[in-house]
Design a protein around this motif. Sequence first.
Motif, mmCIF file in Angstrom:
data_model
loop_
_atom_site.group_PDB
_atom_site.id
_atom_site.type_symbol
_atom_site.label_atom_id
_atom_site.label_comp_id
_atom_site.label_asym_id
_atom_site.label_seq_id
_atom_site.Cartn_x
_atom_site.Cartn_y
_atom_site.Cartn_z
ATOM 1 N N ARG A 217 0.422 -5.180 -14.567
ATOM 2 C CA ARG A 217 -0.340 -3.965 -14.290
ATOM 3 C C ARG A 217 -0.479 -3.063 -15.515
ATOM 4 N N ARG A 218 0.416 -3.197 -16.471
ATOM 5 C CA ARG A 218 0.281 -2.433 -17.708
ATOM 6 C C ARG A 218 -0.900 -2.915 -18.545
ATOM 7 N N THR A 219 -1.446 -4.085 -18.220
ATOM 8 C CA THR A 219 -2.562 -4.640 -18.994
ATOM 9 C C THR A 219 -3.908 -4.455 -18.297
ATOM 10 N N LEU A 220 -3.905 -3.874 -17.095
ATOM 11 C CA LEU A 220 -5.141 -3.753 -16.313
ATOM 12 C C LEU A 220 -5.890 -2.469 -16.655
ATOM 13 N N TYR A 221 -7.208 -2.541 -16.632
ATOM 14 C CA TYR A 221 -8.050 -1.372 -16.895
ATOM 15 C C TYR A 221 -7.946 -0.383 -15.736
ATOM 16 N N ALA A 222 -8.224 0.885 -16.029
ATOM 17 C CA ALA A 222 -8.076 1.946 -15.034
ATOM 18 C C ALA A 222 -8.868 1.645 -13.765
ATOM 19 N N GLU A 223 -10.095 1.141 -13.917
ATOM 20 C CA GLU A 223 -10.930 0.870 -12.740
ATOM 21 C C GLU A 223 -10.333 -0.241 -11.885
ATOM 22 N N VAL A 224 -9.696 -1.216 -12.525
ATOM 23 C CA VAL A 224 -9.056 -2.308 -11.787
ATOM 24 C C VAL A 224 -7.831 -1.777 -11.049
ATOM 25 N N LEU A 225 -7.053 -0.941 -11.719
ATOM 26 C CA LEU A 225 -5.881 -0.341 -11.070
ATOM 27 C C LEU A 225 -6.282 0.489 -9.859
ATOM 28 N N ARG A 226 -7.356 1.256 -9.998
ATOM 29 C CA ARG A 226 -7.791 2.097 -8.879
ATOM 30 C C ARG A 226 -8.275 1.239 -7.710
ATOM 31 N N CYS A 227 -8.925 0.138 -8.020
ATOM 32 C CA CYS A 227 -9.366 -0.761 -6.961
ATOM 33 C C CYS A 227 -8.155 -1.359 -6.245
ATOM 34 N N ILE A 228 -7.146 -1.773 -7.010
ATOM 35 C CA ILE A 228 -5.924 -2.310 -6.415
ATOM 36 C C ILE A 228 -5.218 -1.233 -5.588
ATOM 37 N N SER A 229 -5.208 0.006 -6.086
ATOM 38 C CA SER A 229 -4.604 1.110 -5.334
ATOM 39 C C SER A 229 -5.274 1.275 -3.974
ATOM 40 N N SER A 230 -6.601 1.283 -3.976
ATOM 41 C CA SER A 230 -7.352 1.421 -2.725
ATOM 42 C C SER A 230 -7.059 0.263 -1.793
ATOM 43 N N PHE A 231 -7.003 -0.930 -2.375
ATOM 44 C CA PHE A 231 -6.752 -2.120 -1.559
ATOM 45 C C PHE A 231 -5.360 -2.060 -0.937
ATOM 46 N N GLU A 232 -4.348 -1.766 -1.761
ATOM 47 C CA GLU A 232 -2.978 -1.733 -1.267
ATOM 48 C C GLU A 232 -2.783 -0.625 -0.237
ATOM 49 N N ASN A 233 -3.403 0.511 -0.471
ATOM 50 C CA ASN A 233 -3.271 1.613 0.479
ATOM 51 C C ASN A 233 -3.878 1.245 1.825
ATOM 52 N N GLY A 234 -5.063 0.631 1.767
ATOM 53 C CA GLY A 234 -5.725 0.229 3.010
ATOM 54 C C GLY A 234 -4.963 -0.862 3.743
ATOM 55 N N ILE A 235 -4.471 -1.856 2.998
ATOM 56 C CA ILE A 235 -3.735 -2.956 3.622
ATOM 57 C C ILE A 235 -2.396 -2.471 4.179
ATOM 58 N N GLY A 236 -1.729 -1.602 3.426
ATOM 59 C CA GLY A 236 -0.464 -1.049 3.910
ATOM 60 C C GLY A 236 -0.650 -0.314 5.228
ATOM 61 N N PHE A 237 -1.722 0.474 5.310
ATOM 62 C CA PHE A 237 -2.017 1.212 6.539
ATOM 63 C C PHE A 237 -2.320 0.247 7.681
ATOM 64 N N ALA A 238 -3.128 -0.790 7.424
ATOM 65 C CA ALA A 238 -3.515 -1.749 8.463
ATOM 66 C C ALA A 238 -2.298 -2.535 8.963
ATOM 67 N N ILE A 239 -1.417 -2.922 8.039
ATOM 68 C CA ILE A 239 -0.212 -3.671 8.413
ATOM 69 C C ILE A 239 0.675 -2.824 9.328
ATOM 70 N N GLU A 240 0.908 -1.580 8.932
ATOM 71 C CA GLU A 240 1.785 -0.713 9.717
ATOM 72 C C GLU A 240 1.178 -0.390 11.074
ATOM 73 N N ALA A 241 -0.133 -0.184 11.124
ATOM 74 C CA ALA A 241 -0.801 0.119 12.395
ATOM 75 C C ALA A 241 -0.677 -1.050 13.365
ATOM 76 N N GLU A 242 -0.873 -2.271 12.888
ATOM 77 C CA GLU A 242 -0.776 -3.441 13.764
ATOM 78 C C GLU A 242 0.668 -3.704 14.176
ATOM 79 N N TYR A 243 1.587 -3.427 13.269
ATOM 80 C CA TYR A 243 3.010 -3.567 13.567
ATOM 81 C C TYR A 243 3.396 -2.649 14.738
ATOM 82 N N LYS A 244 2.938 -1.408 14.705
ATOM 83 C CA LYS A 244 3.230 -0.464 15.787
ATOM 84 C C LYS A 244 2.540 -0.877 17.076
ATOM 85 N N GLU A 245 1.323 -1.332 16.947
ATOM 86 C CA GLU A 245 0.537 -1.756 18.117
ATOM 87 C C GLU A 245 1.188 -2.945 18.813
#
Length: 341
Positions: A217-245
């Motif tokens: 991750r220290r070698t990734l461009y800012a735009e790539v990091l932000r895309c990964i951030s969005s992806f991880e945040n969304g997936i983390g939320f979806a995983i936890e929501a389904e886990y509770k459900e």
Amino acid sequence: MNDLTVSNVERQNVLNNRYAVEALQDNLGFAGMLFEGEYRFTKKMVADFYEVDLSTINRYISQYEEELKYNGYFLCRGKLLKELKLQFGHVINEMTKTTQLGLFSFRAVLNMGMLLTESEKAKQVRAWILDIVISTINKRAGGGTKYINTRDMDFLPAAIEEDNYRKNFTTAVGKCVQGHKTFKYAQVTDLIYQAVFKEKAKEYRALLRLDKDDNVRRTLYAEVLRCISSFENGIGFAIEAEYKENGGEQLSLERVKELITEQEQSPAMQPFTYDARSKMASRDVAFRDVFHNNIAGYLRAVTPEEFDRFIGDKSIDFDEIMELPENKEVLKRLKQADDEE
């Protein structure tokens, strides 16, 4: 770099890099006419320099007119032509009745040299261009390009943002996904990398020739990091929501893979993944001489503004900035951040 004679993207990456062009102009030894604040060259000058017939130059102008015009070739007419004749009539040796004259900028001269396949001189110039481009980028990047992404002033905010979202993501995976703690982080991370830039961490490491201690991750461009951030945040939320459900039942890795595929195909996510793939594919070719085959379709020329961001006046010395007292804690966090691959 690929063969300059066949790749428009490679040619434009040279011509958009004003630092390399300036170095080439200082050392090529091809004197033109200083006119209107810029050196200009006639078609005959260019033909003589590359040791080809004028008809060859005309043929290439006809074939690559749009590209050459974009890089500074133009037809000089009217008042401008009269002024040129007054100053350089003895040089251009054109008839008084000539109503237009094709002129090259220095960039267009280089452009022609990257196109000509019949000229041995042009072949020598192409080899020289590649050497100068590589040395210029390495010199301005501080000796190497592995971490050239950190010279972008947007990198540090993106890295901090990604580190924050990463904690939410790893918490969700640790609590809500089946599997060994270490292995499942690596597996889900790889799935996200594949969704964003179509490579596993191991494949990316091999392409960039990273050492085992290098943090991907220290070698990734800012735009790539932000895309990964969005992806991880969304997936983390979806995983936890389904886990509770599901009443606290952990999700299988296969189910997580399905969630990641759904997010990758989401219309809301596609602009971010497109941008990340385009930035990674294009900048790594231009700055690191690394070709990502899986995202080759996103390749484009790096803009002059991007050269300024990474090797120009707008770039920063990341290590120097991180030595500031207020950034010591941030650097410690980034160094300690997990890089599960």
